[in-house]
Design an enzyme around this catalytic site. Structure first.
Site, PDB file in Angstrom:
ATOM      1  N   TYR A 150       0.832  -1.204   0.000  1.00  0.00           N
ATOM      2  CA  TYR A 150       0.000   0.000   0.000  1.00  0.00           C
ATOM      3  C   TYR A 150       0.863   1.249   0.000  1.00  0.00           C
ATOM      4  CZ  TYR A 150       1.023   0.416   4.995  1.00  0.00           C
ATOM      5  OH  TYR A 150       1.667   0.530   6.199  1.00  0.00           O
ATOM      6  N   CYS A 151       0.309   2.332  -0.547  1.00  0.00           N
ATOM      7  CA  CYS A 151       0.973   3.631  -0.538  1.00  0.00           C
ATOM      8  C   CYS A 151      -0.119   4.700  -0.579  1.00  0.00           C
ATOM      9  CB  CYS A 151       1.940   3.768  -1.714  1.00  0.00           C
ATOM     10  SG  CYS A 151       1.139   3.587  -3.315  1.00  0.00           S
ATOM     11  N   THR A 152       0.264   5.968  -0.667  1.00  0.00           N
ATOM     12  CA  THR A 152      -0.693   7.063  -0.508  1.00  0.00           C
ATOM     13  C   THR A 152      -1.886   6.969  -1.452  1.00  0.00           C
ATOM     14  OG1 THR A 152       1.205   8.414   0.063  1.00  0.00           O
ATOM     15  CG2 THR A 152      -0.883   9.571  -0.272  1.00  0.00           C
TER      16      THR A 152
END
Ligand SMILES: [Zn+2]
Ligand SMILES: [Zn+2]
Length: 298
Positions: free
Chosen positions: A180-182
């Site tokens: 996951y990331c922004t």
């Protein structure tokens, strides 16, 4: 006059990034938009702000070439950017692996399976051995991350390949891994790099933390604040006084809970961003390292 900010990315083959760069620059100048756009042989990544009608015209025109591109509309405008910057680079996200990434008209080839926020929760319920893997820089994870997430030791996105090749995460190779990331763009690339390195079951979250947080606020598997790349430096999901919100960050000087990053005052020698409580910031506006050095000199 109402203004807006547009955020977007699209992975697709771009035969002539320099030609697309010039077209995008002229398009933005003609519409009086400001912001940052990167074009590479793998696609486009940008954020622009300006008058709402100009943003709409930009979105429409850009979609003529980048078919199916999705835009995220956000509050703000031209004044949120110092200028217009349109660049052609080898990568739209700098992993240092331009030769390894493959894209076709459907997007990244061989990337992780996309999950909606609901599917993330379903997977975690069904597979207790699933692991969250933070696709951001270590600093970003200090103030917020998914429950029990593995946070790699990276200062910049460039450090991921060495980190993955180090063997530290080999124990995850047979487990379901949710990267996951922004907003999702970094994991489009990261998940494919992980799969290439023998991680067998890799997922990524559609729309990233932003979309998950909009759906579940502080009542799901996300904990804490979201690091953002503008003046605010962090943002929260849910109401400001939400009792379910947890403060994960700590002041580097006194240990008090905080989610506020500051730039170290020892610029330009030190470019660190560090967590501080307001009281310590008033007393010594320095990062942990620079504060230590200062004491040693005395
Ligand atoms: Zn403090
Ligand atoms: Zn410093």
């Amino acid at each position: 006059m109402t203004s807006k900010i547009l955020l977007y990315y699209k992975f697709q083959p771009v035969a002539d990034p320099e030609a697309v760069r010039l077209w995008q620059r002229d398009l933005c100048e003609g519409l009086d938009l400001r912001g940052r756009i990167i074009v590479s042989p793998h696609g486009i990544n940008g954020t622009v702000g300006g008058d709402i009608d100009a943003c709409k015209a930009y979105a429409r025109k850009t979609r003529e070439y980048f078919r199916g591109i999705e835009y995220k509309w956000s509050e703000g405008g031209k004044e949120d950017f110092p200028k217009l910057s349109v660049k052609a680079r080898e990568e739209i996200v700098s992993f240092g692996a331009p030769e390894e990434l493959r894209v076709d008209e459907h997007g990244v080839v061989g990337g992780g399976t996309h999950l909606s926020p609901e599917e993330v929760n379903t997977l975690i319920d069904a597979r207790p051995d699933a692991v969250f893997f933070d696709g951001r820089n270590t600093r970003e994870a200090q103030i917020g991350r998914f429950k029990n997430a593995v946070v790699p030791d990276v200062d910049t996105t460039h450090d991921f390949i060495a980190e993955l090749d180090s063997g530290k995460y080999d124990w995850m190779k047979d487990k379901p891994v949710i990267s996951y990331c922004t907003g999702g763009i970094r994991c489009e690339v990261l998940s494919s790099l992980m799969i290439n390195r023998g991680f067998r079951e890799v997922y990524q979250i559609d729309g990233g933390i932003v979309r998950y947080g909009e759906k579940y606020g502080n009542d799901g598997l996300w904990e804490g604040s979201l690091y953002v790349f503008d003046k605010r430096m962090h943002t929260e999901f849910g109401a400001p006084d939400d009792p379910n919100f947890v403060q994960l960050g700590h002041c580097v000087h006194c240990g008090e809970a905080t989610n506020q990053f500051y730039n170290c005052a020892n610029e330009p020698e030190c470019r660190a961003q560090y967590l501080s409580c307001p009281a310590c910031r008033d007393e010594k506006p320095l990062c942990g390292e620079c504060a230590k050095e200062g004491q040693a000199e005395r």
